[in-house]
Design an enzyme around this catalytic site. Structure first.
Site, PDB file in Angstrom:
ATOM      1  N   TRP A 106      -8.868  -0.423  -4.195  1.00 15.41           N
ATOM      2  CA  TRP A 106      -7.802  -1.362  -4.534  1.00 15.41           C
ATOM      3  C   TRP A 106      -7.098  -1.973  -3.322  1.00 15.41           C
ATOM      4  O   TRP A 106      -6.588  -3.077  -3.408  1.00 15.41           O
ATOM      5  CB  TRP A 106      -6.735  -0.718  -5.450  1.00 15.41           C
ATOM      6  N   ASP A 107      -7.085  -1.319  -2.176  1.00 11.29           N
ATOM      7  CA  ASP A 107      -6.291  -1.814  -1.046  1.00 11.29           C
ATOM      8  C   ASP A 107      -7.083  -1.768   0.256  1.00 11.29           C
ATOM      9  O   ASP A 107      -6.550  -1.408   1.305  1.00 11.29           O
ATOM     10  CB  ASP A 107      -5.016  -0.976  -0.927  1.00 11.29           C
ATOM     11  N   LEU A 108      -8.356  -2.166   0.211  1.00 11.99           N
ATOM     12  CA  LEU A 108      -9.187  -2.049   1.406  1.00 11.99           C
ATOM     13  C   LEU A 108      -9.063  -3.300   2.272  1.00 11.99           C
ATOM     14  O   LEU A 108      -9.944  -4.148   2.321  1.00 11.99           O
ATOM     15  CB  LEU A 108     -10.651  -1.787   1.047  1.00 11.99           C
ATOM     16  N   HIS A 109      -7.933  -3.401   2.964  1.00  7.84           N
ATOM     17  CA  HIS A 109      -7.751  -4.445   3.967  1.00  7.84           C
ATOM     18  C   HIS A 109      -8.125  -3.886   5.333  1.00  7.84           C
ATOM     19  O   HIS A 109      -8.430  -2.694   5.480  1.00  7.84           O
ATOM     20  CB  HIS A 109      -6.318  -4.975   3.943  1.00  7.84           C
TER      21      HIS A 109
END
Length: 307
Positions: free
Chosen positions: A207-210
């Protein structure tokens, strides 16, 4: 006769970063302030409980304190202390499922507080520092292809529930958008999600793979950290890499490259990416902020890609 005495354990005095305290106050109010006030005792308790020695200065993100430590056997690790909420409670579940395969390895976990002991990666070698934005996007795409190959364990938040809640909230939000073009874009995002909401997927999503959540390690070139896991469609994972080091002219290349690497149907991936944009827009509107121009431009570029 002299008697041997056990060495006295010196209590570690924690230096709480002011930025962490401010973000907890901003996003979590009284609960966040209470978490910050309790951090010294919480940290000391887990240093004792897991027999850890502090091995560097504290680090932090928006919501967690990360303390470099050494285990009793000398193994380097980090102690992660965070406020337990619906996002953070799924983190150890996902990390156990991946078991170090593409992601940081979980070494220990306390379910009551959400505190985790994690393997130590190289925080000085972050993907955000890589000079080639295209290479960074491909790193993220390959990691996502591997991480989302895992079925989601039971008990995680489900994308279908989140998407349905967004659709229920969308009419309220649209009434509060004064600009006609912005309103059309947000309405279009909601319409796209409505087309796919009945098939939300069952893969394990980060969900938050920056690019600040990807670090290098000795055992692997790149590993993911800090998941906020969901069960759902991998198309919902693409937005951070479109937003990293934002370049409007690069949006379509990044979208095509990632969907190629992940082997995704582009129409479904586009719909779920619109869903991510809808989620961000709803948060902006809830907080009384205008929808960010960057968000709107990503939507425009993806719409143009489809035409």
């Amino acid at each position: 006769m002299s008697r041997f005495r056990e060495p006295t354990r010196v209590r570690y005095v924690i230096d709480i970063p002011q930025e962490l305290a401010a973000s907890q106050q901003k996003y979590n109010g009284e609960e966040g302030s209470a978490f910050i006030a309790g951090l010294p005792d919480l940290t000391a308790g887990f240093l004792d409980r897991w027999e850890l020695t502090v091995d560097g200065r504290p680090m932090h993100g928006v919501s967690a304190l990360v303390l470099p430590v050494l285990r009793r056997d000398g193994t380097a690790a980090v102690l992660k202390l965070q406020l337990l909420d619906e996002e953070s409670e799924g983190e150890p579940v996902a990390l156990r499922a991946w078991d170090g395969d593409g992601a940081v390895r979980l070494l220990d976990h306390d379910a009551t507080t959400g505190t985790m002991l994690l393997e130590r990666l190289d925080s000085s070698r972050m993907l955000a520092h890589h000079p080639d934005a295209h290479a960074s996007v491909l790193v993220i795409a390959r990691l996502l292809a591997h991480l989302t190959s895992f079925p989601a364990p039971a008990g995680l938040r489900r994308l279908g529930d989140i998407a349905q809640a967004m659709l229920e909230q969308a009419p309220w939000a649209l009434e509060r958008i004064p600009d006609p073009e912005t309103r059309r874009i947000v309405a279009g995002c909601a319409a796209a999600v409505r087309e796919v909401v009945d098939e939300p997927g069952d893969r394990l999503l980060h969900w938050d793979l920056h690019d600040e959540n990807v670090l290098a390690a000795e055992r692997a070139p790149w590993l993911a950290i800090d998941p906020k896991p969901l069960a759902g469609d991998p198309g919902f994972e693409l937005w951070p890499a479109l937003d990293n080091r934002f370049d409007a002219d690069d949006v379509r290349w990044r979208f095509d490259a990632m969907t190629d690497v992940l082997g995704l149907d582009r129409a479904r991936a586009r719909a779920w990416t619109y869903g991510r944009l809808l989620q961000n827009c709803l948060w902006d509107i809830e907080d009384g902020r205008p929808v960010e121009d960057r968000q709107l431009e990503i939507a425009r570029r993806l719409r143009d890609r489809a035409s």
